[in-house]
Design a protein around this motif. Structure first.
Motif, PDB file in Angstrom:
ATOM      1  N   LEU A 220       0.824  -1.208   0.000  1.00 20.21           N
ATOM      2  CA  LEU A 220       0.000   0.000   0.000  1.00 20.21           C
ATOM      3  C   LEU A 220       0.862   1.265   0.000  1.00 20.21           C
ATOM      4  N   ALA A 221       1.957   1.270   0.756  1.00 19.04           N
ATOM      5  CA  ALA A 221       2.836   2.443   0.801  1.00 19.04           C
ATOM      6  C   ALA A 221       3.444   2.718  -0.571  1.00 19.04           C
ATOM      7  N   ILE A 222       3.901   1.671  -1.257  1.00 20.36           N
ATOM      8  CA  ILE A 222       4.491   1.843  -2.596  1.00 20.36           C
ATOM      9  C   ILE A 222       3.422   2.333  -3.571  1.00 20.36           C
TER      10      ILE A 222
ATOM     11  N   GLY B  32      16.872  -5.965  -2.942  1.00 22.91           N
ATOM     12  CA  GLY B  32      16.160  -6.968  -3.711  1.00 22.91           C
ATOM     13  C   GLY B  32      16.099  -6.594  -5.165  1.00 22.91           C
ATOM     14  N   GLN B  33      14.982  -6.920  -5.781  1.00 21.54           N
ATOM     15  CA  GLN B  33      14.811  -6.693  -7.210  1.00 21.54           C
ATOM     16  C   GLN B  33      13.348  -6.366  -7.482  1.00 21.54           C
ATOM     17  N   TYR B  34      13.115  -5.529  -8.504  1.00 21.95           N
ATOM     18  CA  TYR B  34      11.740  -5.285  -8.928  1.00 21.95           C
ATOM     19  C   TYR B  34      11.652  -5.377 -10.437  1.00 21.95           C
ATOM     20  N   PHE B  35      10.444  -5.666 -10.886  1.00 23.15           N
ATOM     21  CA  PHE B  35      10.177  -5.899 -12.295  1.00 23.15           C
ATOM     22  C   PHE B  35       9.013  -5.015 -12.720  1.00 23.15           C
ATOM     23  N   VAL B  36       9.134  -4.409 -13.884  1.00 24.32           N
ATOM     24  CA  VAL B  36       8.064  -3.594 -14.444  1.00 24.32           C
ATOM     25  C   VAL B  36       7.763  -4.163 -15.818  1.00 24.32           C
ATOM     26  N   GLY B  37       6.502  -4.484 -16.055  1.00 23.10           N
ATOM     27  CA  GLY B  37       6.143  -5.064 -17.338  1.00 23.10           C
ATOM     28  C   GLY B  37       4.775  -4.630 -17.797  1.00 23.10           C
TER      29      GLY B  37
ATOM     30  N   ALA C 135      13.910  -5.376 -15.537  1.00 24.40           N
ATOM     31  CA  ALA C 135      14.237  -5.854 -14.192  1.00 24.40           C
ATOM     32  C   ALA C 135      15.294  -4.924 -13.611  1.00 24.40           C
ATOM     33  N   HIS C 136      15.151  -4.598 -12.328  1.00 30.05           N
ATOM     34  CA  HIS C 136      16.052  -3.648 -11.683  1.00 30.05           C
ATOM     35  C   HIS C 136      16.400  -4.131 -10.277  1.00 30.05           C
ATOM     36  N   ARG C 137      17.655  -3.981  -9.910  1.00 27.85           N
ATOM     37  CA  ARG C 137      18.094  -4.313  -8.547  1.00 27.85           C
ATOM     38  C   ARG C 137      18.098  -3.040  -7.699  1.00 27.85           C
ATOM     39  N   PHE C 138      17.903  -3.225  -6.405  1.00 26.44           N
ATOM     40  CA  PHE C 138      18.011  -2.101  -5.475  1.00 26.44           C
ATOM     41  C   PHE C 138      18.711  -2.555  -4.205  1.00 26.44           C
TER      42      PHE C 138
ATOM     43  N   GLU D 235      10.369   6.101  -5.343  1.00 25.09           N
ATOM     44  CA  GLU D 235      10.821   7.140  -6.269  1.00 25.09           C
ATOM     45  C   GLU D 235      11.617   6.545  -7.423  1.00 25.09           C
ATOM     46  N   ASP D 236      12.409   5.518  -7.155  1.00 25.56           N
ATOM     47  CA  ASP D 236      13.157   4.844  -8.222  1.00 25.56           C
ATOM     48  C   ASP D 236      12.204   4.172  -9.205  1.00 25.56           C
ATOM     49  N   ILE D 237      11.195   3.500  -8.682  1.00 28.48           N
ATOM     50  CA  ILE D 237      10.200   2.840  -9.549  1.00 28.48           C
ATOM     51  C   ILE D 237       9.434   3.891 -10.355  1.00 28.48           C
TER      52      ILE D 237
END
Length: 185
Positions: free
Chosen positions: A84-86, A132-137, A147-150, A177-179
């Protein structure tokens, strides 16, 4: 009859025991404003390591062991609170319709954001670590899958639970903010 009285007494004691205090993850406000490249985005439920997905607040000791503060708990399920915060922060930064999973609308979102956290802890080195890592598709539109590491480290003022909560909020803001930059023009 004796057994029934013992059960009733145990239930009575359990009902009188004090509830633990709870600490909320309060999302930090962003001053970042970006034009979105998408109209909508769904944030899938954030995947957390087992120690970070429970109500107890994890702390790393000097020898690397993960302990918890059993007398104070998170106010909400950590996965739900972080998701929810994101979503709230992304919507505020971009102005896009951003919601958590399950997606609340009939139409598909333009993109899906999937976050997999490897570490989320008040580390023994005096920092709060979120990595970790996040993915945007693309879900509803043609959007390049990425795919992006943080690896975010936020200084802790001290080892108090208030400092841990503030550092976690700051780390989640940095991640959001990065996303947001990835789904902006």
């Amino acid at each position: 009859m004796h057994k029934t009285l013992m059960i009733m007494a145990a239930l009575g004691l359990a009902a009188c025991s004090a509830q633990p205090d709870r600490l909320a993850l309060t999302p930090a406000a962003s001053t970042l404003q970006l034009q979105p490249a998408v109209r909508s985005a769904v944030v899938r439920t954030v995947s957390l390591p087992t120690y970070a997905a429970v109500e107890e607040i994890p702390l790393q000791s000097a020898d690397g062991l993960i302990t918890t503060s059993g007398d104070i708990l998170w106010a909400d399920d950590p996965q739900r609170a972080m998701t929810l915060a994101i979503a709230t922060t992304l919507g505020g930064i971009t102005g896009a319709d951003v919601g958590p999973e399950p997606w609340p609308f009939i139409d598909l979102p333009d993109v899906a954001i999937d976050i997999r956290v490897a570490q989320m802890i008040a580390a023994a080195d005096g920092t709060f670590r979120l990595s970790g890592q996040y993915f945007v598709g693309g879900d509803g539109i043609d959007f390049r899958n990425t795919a992006h590491r943080f690896d975010i480290r936020t200084p802790l003022a001290d080892q108090s639970l208030g400092s841990i909560s503030a550092a976690q909020s700051a780390a989640v803001l940095t991640l959001a903010e990065d996303i947001a930059r990835r789904i902006a023009r």
